[in-house]
Design an enzyme around this catalytic site. Structure first.
Site, mmCIF file in Angstrom:
data_model
loop_
_atom_site.group_PDB
_atom_site.id
_atom_site.type_symbol
_atom_site.label_atom_id
_atom_site.label_comp_id
_atom_site.label_asym_id
_atom_site.label_seq_id
_atom_site.Cartn_x
_atom_site.Cartn_y
_atom_site.Cartn_z
ATOM 1 N N HIS A 1 90.663 -16.104 -11.852
ATOM 2 C CA HIS A 1 89.245 -15.724 -11.768
ATOM 3 C C HIS A 1 88.559 -15.718 -13.139
ATOM 4 O O HIS A 1 87.590 -16.448 -13.339
ATOM 5 C CB HIS A 1 89.100 -14.393 -11.026
ATOM 6 C CG HIS A 1 87.726 -13.799 -11.103
ATOM 7 N ND1 HIS A 1 86.631 -14.393 -10.517
ATOM 8 C CD2 HIS A 1 87.263 -12.682 -11.724
ATOM 9 C CE1 HIS A 1 85.552 -13.654 -10.764
ATOM 10 N NE2 HIS A 1 85.911 -12.616 -11.493
ATOM 11 N N HIS B 1 86.203 -10.215 -18.917
ATOM 12 C CA HIS B 1 85.157 -9.448 -18.251
ATOM 13 C C HIS B 1 85.650 -8.420 -17.229
ATOM 14 O O HIS B 1 84.979 -7.435 -16.984
ATOM 15 C CB HIS B 1 84.102 -10.374 -17.633
ATOM 16 C CG HIS B 1 84.487 -10.948 -16.309
ATOM 17 N ND1 HIS B 1 85.189 -12.116 -16.186
ATOM 18 C CD2 HIS B 1 84.273 -10.507 -15.039
ATOM 19 C CE1 HIS B 1 85.391 -12.373 -14.910
ATOM 20 N NE2 HIS B 1 84.844 -11.417 -14.179
ATOM 21 N N GLU C 1 87.366 -2.885 -16.165
ATOM 22 C CA GLU C 1 87.143 -2.420 -14.795
ATOM 23 C C GLU C 1 88.452 -2.337 -14.000
ATOM 24 O O GLU C 1 88.708 -1.363 -13.317
ATOM 25 C CB GLU C 1 86.166 -3.386 -14.108
ATOM 26 C CG GLU C 1 85.992 -3.154 -12.634
ATOM 27 C CD GLU C 1 84.848 -2.197 -12.332
ATOM 28 O OE1 GLU C 1 83.776 -2.428 -12.903
ATOM 29 O OE2 GLU C 1 85.041 -1.255 -11.557
ATOM 30 N N ASP C 2 89.263 -3.374 -14.108
ATOM 31 C CA ASP C 2 90.384 -3.511 -13.177
ATOM 32 C C ASP C 2 91.779 -3.297 -13.756
ATOM 33 O O ASP C 2 92.756 -3.360 -13.026
ATOM 34 C CB ASP C 2 90.368 -4.919 -12.539
ATOM 35 C CG ASP C 2 89.143 -5.118 -11.662
ATOM 36 O OD1 ASP C 2 88.597 -4.103 -11.208
ATOM 37 O OD2 ASP C 2 88.735 -6.266 -11.454
ATOM 38 N N ASP D 1 80.226 -14.845 -13.030
ATOM 39 C CA ASP D 1 81.201 -14.053 -12.285
ATOM 40 C C ASP D 1 80.871 -14.112 -10.790
ATOM 41 O O ASP D 1 81.716 -14.370 -9.938
ATOM 42 C CB ASP D 1 81.130 -12.612 -12.815
ATOM 43 C CG ASP D 1 82.048 -11.660 -12.071
ATOM 44 O OD1 ASP D 1 83.177 -12.074 -11.734
ATOM 45 O OD2 ASP D 1 81.641 -10.505 -11.837
ATOM 46 N N ASP E 1 61.073 -35.083 3.229
ATOM 47 C CA ASP E 1 61.405 -35.236 1.804
ATOM 48 C C ASP E 1 62.747 -34.605 1.452
ATOM 49 O O ASP E 1 62.862 -33.785 0.569
ATOM 50 C CB ASP E 1 60.279 -34.720 0.904
ATOM 51 C CG ASP E 1 59.581 -33.524 1.518
ATOM 52 O OD1 ASP E 1 60.117 -32.979 2.502
ATOM 53 O OD2 ASP E 1 58.516 -33.146 1.025
HETATM 54 MN MN MN Z 1 84.909 -10.795 -12.103
#
Ligand code: MN
Length: 719
Positions: free
Chosen positions: A50, A74, A78-79, A141, A261
């Protein structure tokens, strides 16, 4: 899975990477691989895929080296167990700031209610991001998450797709990154309206071959026609993206077969001059559709987009949309904001940074900024400096000016919520009502039916709505009070002379004199008397012939002569020139007989008596101050509060209370509490006749063994 080396190769096309840059990128890669190791995405792939894909998208957006490194990192804070501090020590402040920014955006609450407030939410994201690169990295992201959305549960798919459709796709559009916008729109459409998406894809697939053939034939004819004019632009034929077709069908209520179009040609020229020459050649070859020509070169779109657009009836009698632009304009159309950036050795050029924000401000079309200092403010970091975005407990978004307080917030919800505000919780914590709100705060207002607006609120509210509503309430309330006061003054005045005001009123004698007094009705009369505009005495004289007014006794007459000089109210205060005025003592200073005092005419509440040195008096209108004195005959009692600091030892409290009683001072309330330094503080509410009695008792308490200090307190309110 994209490989790091492919990304680095891509970067070389627009950045000149130093060895140090490459080392840093590799270091970020190794670190990300380490902290994400063992984690898997819902697709089953290793998690690292990712951040790598996201970084690939960032490279395609042509962002700087710091953004590339941030792309790799990134999700670490957070993770994983990684911390912001660790990122900063390894990669520096800038990267830590960018990673934190992306993390913060991810944590903003998105509820289905946001749909209605999407514009505000987009601004909230920009305000939270502070640096436009954070927003762009977040878009990358989101794009990769959308590409891999099929692995998530249907609930999550719907939620993420609607957030993307409402928030991120329009943001990408505003920022002018065309390829990201169309992909985000198509992917959200696929999950939000799967049936329409399926039907439409099938229809397109059936037509695809024919369209492709059509594009090739038309292209050959275009090249031929243009070469007659000595023009040889780069020609690309393309189909409208699927959501673009769907939107057109919806907007114009068309069946798929009638969307003409779908095919568009893009002609990229070498110069601006050639753009218009090419347009001329196209129009000379095929009939233009009236009303479809647009010159976005002379008048660029808000997001900086420049191009000539026209629609012609093509060689097969079908409509063809044609866009003509230079290479530079094309770059802007594809990469948007980032195409304005200039790089110096992989970093944003100093002057480039200035341009980014300048461009951004224009892109977002919020304001035309002429003032260079405003540009500077934008560059310093805050993209939106003048507003805060806060949430209601239900997730509604409110935009308020900077400096706004819970009271402003409450009035922005409803006048009654404002009027009844008693307490405010911000992010679950109790705050004072004058607390300044910050972007991202969740604000809850506690109301009570007994609460009402307070004049002090006017000192801190910033929205004009709140100010007006508070003033309105106070004005209405003052009128109500004045009316009551006016009525009772009238009744008392007439009663003094043995007359029944209400009976006279019923007879109509009062109404008869109103026009003479320039008063509309009885309500107005009460108000005029309550506000002191008309005296009750004048009214009495006008209404009742002097022979009918009870003759006064000698004693009363003498008293009246004295009264014309000074009039004493029940409260023991002499007020010159005012008759029958209600007085009250100000709580802020609670004056005592023996102290110099000043009166302040309050609307509807008679006269408030303050100590002459009360700080509150400095705030009031000089014209409404009047001289007053204590009535020397006054034998009433007045409250005072005394603060005693003493050592915390047994028996001392009884010594103090004994001192009060031997000075014949009554205590109405007492509160004692220990401090952490072996002292106790006692607060005594007492009742005294005048200042000297208070001073005497203070002196006596000071003599009590163990007492350290005795003070009179200014404010008298409930302890
Ligand atoms: Mn992410």
């Amino acid at each position: 899975m994209i490989r790091l080396n492919d990304i680095i190769d891509n970067l070389d096309h627009y950045l000149h990477l130093s060895e140090k840059d490459v080392d840093m990128i590799k270091k970020a890669y190794v670190y990300s691989a380490k902290v994400h190791s063992g984690q898997k995405r819902s697709s089953g792939e290793p998690y690292l895929s990712h951040p790598l894909e996201v970084t690939g998208i960032i490279a395609k957006m042509k962002l700087d080296v710091s953004s590339i490194i941030t792309g790799l990192l990134h999700d670490t804070v957070e993770d994983t167990l990684a911390t912001s501090e660790e990122i900063e020590s390894m990669f520096g402040k800038e990267i830590a700031f960018l990673v934190e920014g992306v993390t913060k955006i991810g944590q903003l609450p998105y509820t289905s209610k946001i749909e209605r407030q999407a514009e505000g939410f987009r601004k909230l994201i920009l305000a939270t991001a502070k640096d436009i690169r954070v927003v762009l990295i977040k878009l990358a992201d989101r794009l990769h998450n959308m590409r891999t959305l099929e692995h998530l549960s249907p609930d999550k798919q719907k939620r993420i797709a609607s957030e993307t459709f409402d928030i991120y796709a329009p943001m990408s559009h505003r920022l002018g990154i065309n390829w990201v916008t169309t992909e985000l729109e198509d992917l959200s459409f696929r999950y939000l309206n799967p049936d329409a998406y399926k039907t439409l894809s099938k229809q397109i697939a059936k037509k695809r071959k024919a369209w492709e053939a059509h594009v090739e034939e038309a292209k050959v004819i275009l090249i031929e026609k243009l070469s007659e004019f000595d023009l040889s632009p780069e020609i690309a034929g393309r189909f409208k993206h699927i959501y673009g077709i769907y939107r057109k069908m919806q907007e114009q209520n068309l069946e798929f077969e009638n969307v003409y179009d779908v095919i568009a040609f893009r002609l990229i020229t070498n110069s601006l001059k050639e753009c218009y020459e090419t347009l001329g050649a196209v129009h000379a070859s095929w009939k233009p559709v009236p009303g479809r020509f647009k010159d976005y070169i002379a008048l660029p779109k808000g997001n900086g987009y420049q191009s000539l657009h026209t629609t012609v009836i093509g060689p097969f009698g079908e409509r063809m949309e044609i866009q003509i632009r230079t290479r530079a304009m094309h770059e802007v159309a594809e990469s948007g904001v980032a195409s304005h950036w200039k790089y110096k050795e992989g970093k944003l050029d100093g002057s480039g940074t200035y341009e980014i924000y300048a461009t951004l401000r224009q892109l977002l079309e919020w304001k035309d900024i002429q003032d260079p200092t405003e540009y500077m403010e934008a560059i310093k970091g805050e993209l939106i400096a003048d507003v805060v975005y806060v949430f209601t407990p239900k997730g509604d978004l409110k935009e308020l000016p900077i400096g706004a307080t819970p009271i402003d917030f409450a009035y922005s919800i409803h006048t009654e919520v404002g009027n009844k505000s008693t307490r405010a919780n911000v992010n679950g914590k109790l705050v004072p009502l004058n607390h300044q709100l910050k972007t991202g705060d969740t604000v809850e207002i506690v109301t009570s039916k007994d609460q009402h607006p307070n004049r002090d609120w006017l000192k801190f509210v910033v929205t004009s709505g709140a100010k007006t509503k508070i003033r309105n309430w106070l004005r209405t309330e003052e009128r109500k009070q004045s009316e009551i006061v006016g009525k009772s003054i009238c009744e008392r005045k007439f009663k003094q002379h043995g007359l029944d005001f209400q009976a006279i009123l019923k007879k109509g004698d009062i109404s008869n004199v109103l026009p003479e007094l320039k008063i509309k009705d009885i309500k107005d009369l009460y108000l005029a008397i309550g506000f002191g505009k008309i005296s009750a005495n004048d009214l009495l004289k006008k209404v009742v012939p002097s022979e009918n007014i009870d003759a006064e006794s000698n004693k009363e007459r003498i008293e009246k002569i004295i009264k014309t000089i000074t009039s004493s109210s029940d409260g023991g205060v002499l007020i010159r020139g005012y008759d029958d005025v209600m007085i009250r003592f100000a709580n802020c200073c609670s004056p005592l007989p023996g102290e110099d005092i000043i009166g302040y005419i309050t609307r509807g509440k008679g006269i408030t008596i303050h100590r002459h040195d009360c700080p509150k008096l400095l705030e009031v209108d000089l014209a409404r101050r009047i001289d007053v004195e204590w009535d020397s005959k006054f034998k009433g009692s007045r409250p005072a509060r005394i603060l005693v600091t003493c050592t915390d030892k047994p028996g001392i409290l009884s010594s103090i209370t004994n001192t009060f009683s031997s000075s014949e001072v009554n205590i109405s309330k007492a509160e004692i509490h220990s401090t952490d330094v072996e002292d106790a503080i006692g607060t005594f509410d007492v009742v005294v006749t005048d200042l000297s009695q208070l001073e005497d008792v203070i002196k006596s308490i000071k003599k009590v063994k163990g007492v350290k200090s005795v003070e009179r307190m200014q404010e008298i309110e409930a302890i």
